[in-house]
Structure formats: C-alpha cells, structure tokens
Design an enzyme around this catalytic site. Structure first.
Site, PDB file in Angstrom:
ATOM      1  N   GLY A  37       0.839  -1.209   0.000  1.00 11.95           N
ATOM      2  CA  GLY A  37       0.000   0.000   0.000  1.00 11.95           C
ATOM      3  C   GLY A  37       0.871   1.255   0.000  1.00 11.95           C
ATOM      4  O   GLY A  37       0.618   2.205  -0.755  1.00 11.95           O
ATOM      5  N   HIS A  38       1.924   1.255   0.846  1.00 12.54           N
ATOM      6  CA  HIS A  38       2.833   2.409   0.872  1.00 12.54           C
ATOM      7  C   HIS A  38       3.579   2.531  -0.457  1.00 12.54           C
ATOM      8  O   HIS A  38       3.798   3.628  -0.956  1.00 12.54           O
ATOM      9  CB  HIS A  38       3.880   2.246   1.983  1.00 12.54           C
ATOM     10  CG  HIS A  38       3.308   2.240   3.366  1.00 12.54           C
ATOM     11  ND1 HIS A  38       3.339   1.131   4.178  1.00 12.54           N
ATOM     12  CD2 HIS A  38       2.710   3.216   4.084  1.00 12.54           C
ATOM     13  CE1 HIS A  38       2.783   1.419   5.328  1.00 12.54           C
ATOM     14  NE2 HIS A  38       2.389   2.669   5.309  1.00 12.54           N
ATOM     15  N   LYS A 151      -7.489   4.012   2.055  1.00 11.97           N
ATOM     16  CA  LYS A 151      -7.964   3.114   3.118  1.00 11.97           C
ATOM     17  C   LYS A 151      -8.287   3.919   4.367  1.00 11.97           C
ATOM     18  O   LYS A 151      -9.255   3.660   5.063  1.00 11.97           O
ATOM     19  CB  LYS A 151      -6.910   2.057   3.461  1.00 11.97           C
ATOM     20  CG  LYS A 151      -7.444   1.089   4.508  1.00 11.97           C
ATOM     21  CD  LYS A 151      -6.379   0.182   5.047  1.00 11.97           C
ATOM     22  CE  LYS A 151      -5.378   0.947   5.825  1.00 11.97           C
ATOM     23  NZ  LYS A 151      -5.187   0.571   7.206  1.00 11.97           N
ATOM     24  N   ASP A 152      -7.436   4.932   4.641  1.00 12.41           N
ATOM     25  CA  ASP A 152      -7.661   5.803   5.803  1.00 12.41           C
ATOM     26  C   ASP A 152      -8.536   6.967   5.360  1.00 12.41           C
ATOM     27  O   ASP A 152      -8.085   8.115   5.272  1.00 12.41           O
ATOM     28  CB  ASP A 152      -6.310   6.294   6.336  1.00 12.41           C
ATOM     29  CG  ASP A 152      -5.444   5.137   6.795  1.00 12.41           C
ATOM     30  OD1 ASP A 152      -5.805   4.483   7.778  1.00 12.41           O
ATOM     31  OD2 ASP A 152      -4.423   4.854   6.141  1.00 12.41           O
ATOM     32  N   GLN A 155      -8.882   9.946   7.763  1.00 11.45           N
ATOM     33  CA  GLN A 155      -7.616  10.695   7.795  1.00 11.45           C
ATOM     34  C   GLN A 155      -7.477  11.555   6.529  1.00 11.45           C
ATOM     35  O   GLN A 155      -7.116  12.735   6.599  1.00 11.45           O
ATOM     36  CB  GLN A 155      -6.460   9.703   7.905  1.00 11.45           C
ATOM     37  CG  GLN A 155      -5.096  10.320   7.659  1.00 11.45           C
ATOM     38  CD  GLN A 155      -3.959   9.352   7.980  1.00 11.45           C
ATOM     39  OE1 GLN A 155      -3.678   9.102   9.136  1.00 11.45           O
ATOM     40  NE2 GLN A 155      -3.306   8.806   6.974  1.00 11.45           N
ATOM     41  N   VAL A 178      -4.674  -0.795  -1.558  1.00  7.52           N
ATOM     42  CA  VAL A 178      -4.104  -2.035  -2.125  1.00  7.52           C
ATOM     43  C   VAL A 178      -4.580  -3.188  -1.228  1.00  7.52           C
ATOM     44  O   VAL A 178      -4.538  -3.081  -0.002  1.00  7.52           O
ATOM     45  CB  VAL A 178      -2.562  -1.971  -2.172  1.00  7.52           C
ATOM     46  CG1 VAL A 178      -1.982  -3.266  -2.746  1.00  7.52           C
ATOM     47  CG2 VAL A 178      -2.110  -0.779  -3.018  1.00  7.52           C
ATOM     48  N   MET A 186      -4.456  -3.866   2.770  1.00 12.42           N
ATOM     49  CA  MET A 186      -3.110  -3.964   3.355  1.00 12.42           C
ATOM     50  C   MET A 186      -2.951  -2.939   4.465  1.00 12.42           C
ATOM     51  O   MET A 186      -3.403  -1.799   4.345  1.00 12.42           O
ATOM     52  CB  MET A 186      -2.063  -3.704   2.282  1.00 12.42           C
ATOM     53  CG  MET A 186      -2.117  -4.749   1.219  1.00 12.42           C
ATOM     54  SD  MET A 186      -0.487  -5.352   0.848  1.00 12.42           S
ATOM     55  CE  MET A 186      -0.898  -6.570  -0.383  1.00 12.42           C
ATOM     56  N   SER A 188      -0.160  -2.117   8.059  1.00  8.65           N
ATOM     57  CA  SER A 188       0.984  -2.559   8.865  1.00  8.65           C
ATOM     58  C   SER A 188       0.496  -3.413  10.029  1.00  8.65           C
ATOM     59  O   SER A 188       1.229  -4.259  10.536  1.00  8.65           O
ATOM     60  CB  SER A 188       1.746  -1.351   9.410  1.00  8.65           C
ATOM     61  OG  SER A 188       2.141  -0.534   8.336  1.00  8.65           O
TER      62      SER A 188
END
Ligand code: PAF
Length: 284
Positions: A37-38, A151-152, A155, A178, A186, A188
């Site tokens: 994702g990152h 995803k966030d 945020q 992702v 995905m 962490s």
C-alpha cells in the site's frame, strides 16, 4: 551505492531541500513498516515529482495511552531496503526528540466536526495527533504534492480539510487501497493477525461490498446498507466498533444518499489488530 538518501535531522532535511530549489517535491508520509500500500503511494509520487521524500516517523502524538505506540512495528533497515528499487529518493526518518524537542507539541490542530466521529470516537485525540504531525511535515518539507492512502478515508478527508483551512500550498493526492488477494486491505497492523484472524478479516471488505451491491441495486437508505454489512460481519463472528455511512468530504452522517459521494466505513478489532476499511459510493 544506494540510491536512497536517509536524512534524520531537520537541518539535514533543510540542506537537502535547499539543493533542490527548482524541483517539484512529493511527500509520502508514513510510519514505516512499509507494505505494498505504501509502495503504491511512492509509485504515484514518482509519476508527479522529480524529488520524492518518504517520511518514516511513528508519531507518538497520534497514539492513545493504551495503544500500540511502544510495540508498533519498526524496522528502518527493512523499509530502506524495500524502497531501494524506487530510487533515487529520500527518506526523512527523524527521532521523536527531533520532531518534538520540547516534549509533546503544545499546539494541536483539531477539526472537531471531523474527528468526533467514526474512528475518532474509539481513539480520542488520534486525529489531532495526525493533523498536527502532518502540518509539521508540510512546513518542514514544503511539498508540492502529498500522497495518502484511501484506506484511511477519515484521515484523508481531515488532511484535505486542514490543507484548505490553513492554505497549505500542497496538492493532496488520495491513492486507491491495495488489497490482499482475499480482499483484505493492506495494513501494517495485519502482521498482528493470526492465520485464522486473517481469514476472518477478509469478511470486512465482503461486508462493505455487500452494502455497496445493495446501493448499486438502488437502495439509498443508510440503515439498510449498514444492516446488510452487519449481516455479513455477524455471520463471520465479527463485532465491529462501528459501521457508518458518511459524506466523503465532510464526514457528516448521511441518512439518505443523494448526489454527493459517500463512504461506507467500518472498524473492527480482531485479536491484537484494530482494522479499518471503506468503500466509496457515488450516484452517477
Ligand atoms: O497514515 C499514517 O501512516 C499516519 O497517520 C501519518 C499520515 C503518516 C501521520 O503520522
């Protein structure tokens, strides 16, 4: 020679930026523990700007007293290694003392109408911490573009709003989530999941898709879409923290979907992991 430059102090960052005075700068803010994702954010950033800076900073200000700040996964060497193939790029990896030299920031940026809802209810102060560190990063790096995962969603909406409200001269770019082949977004924190919890976690996205399917069949009432998502979660033993339908920009709760885009979002705790996900719905 490595094509990744790792800068740890504000002074080194400033000297680096002074040498790039005429270049477009893209910032990818992260807390490290980089996953696909990152890397998708980095790929998008590389398309837009000659200078890409990935910040890696586990920001204590956005963790509650009982959250996982101490145990949040950190592995700078591994992160630098996974960025290697995107070089040349720079990593900004300051210490907590470098970012908050006088202890916790006395200035806190808060957007009450957008933080006192959804994840903000279960994580009081979290988004103030995010907003404050992102504003600091914008001032330290002065990027032309900054990349955040969709995803966030909460945020992202908050960062878009603070950028408008405080006139930061930066374009905020949202990048699609992702997913694992199972559909699991995905994160962490997925590494906290056992194999069984990981299988169960795939139903978070399935629940959202069930709500979205109903929307695509013409249902416009939030209650029905939320109930549909709940049905899937319950069937798989997941008790969510919330399932909400909100306006994608303002995060205001929506009862009946009209023309503006909305998001169906949820959070759930599975074992040690608190997971979030969302889908966007828009009438065409
Ligand atoms: O999404 C994250 O990883 C963090 O909240 C961010 C934006 C890097 C701020 O610490």
């Amino acid at each position: 020679m490595s094509s990744i430059v790792c800068l740890e102090s504000l002074e080194a960052m400033k000297a680096f930026l002074d040498r790039q005075a005429n270049e477009r700068v893209a910032l990818v803010p992260t807390m490290g523990s980089l996953h696909q994702g990152h890397l998708a954010l980095v790929e998008e950033a590389k398309k837009r700007a000659a200078v890409v800076i990935v910040s890696i900073f586990v920001n204590p200000l956005q963790f509650g007293p009982h959250e996982d700040f101490k145990n949040y996964p950190r592995d700078l060497e591994k992160d630098l290694h996974s960025l290697e193939r995107y070089g040349p790029l720079s990593v900004f990896a300051p210490s907590v003392a470098e970012m908050y030299p006088n202890g916790p920031s006395r200035t806190v940026i808060t957007l009450p109408s957008m933080t006192n809802t959804m994840c903000g209810l279960g994580r009081p102060g979290h988004f103030d911490g995010v907003a404050t560190v992102v504003a600091k990063l914008f001032n330290i790096i002065r990027p032309h573009f900054a990349f955040f995962g969709k995803k966030d969603a909460q945020q992202l909406a908050i960062i878009r709003q603070l950028t408008r409200d405080l006139n930061f001269p930066v374009e905020i770019v949202g990048v699609p989530t992702v997913r694992e082949p199972s559909g699991l977004a995905m994160s962490s924190r997925n590494q906290y999941l056992t194999a069984q919890e990981k299988d169960q976690a795939a139903f978070l996205y399935q629940a959202l898709l069930a709500g979205k399917k109903l929307f695509e069949r013409g249902e416009r009432h939030a209650g029905s879409l939320i109930a549909e998502a709940f049905k899937i979660l319950e069937a798989h033993g997941i008790e969510p923290e919330y399932v909400s339908l909100v306006d994608a920009d303002t995060l205001a709760s929506v009862d009946t979907i009209a023309d503006s885009p909305v998001i169906l979002a949820l959070a759930a705790r599975l074992g040690r992991a608190r997971l979030i996900d969302n889908v966007v719905m828009e009438s065409l």
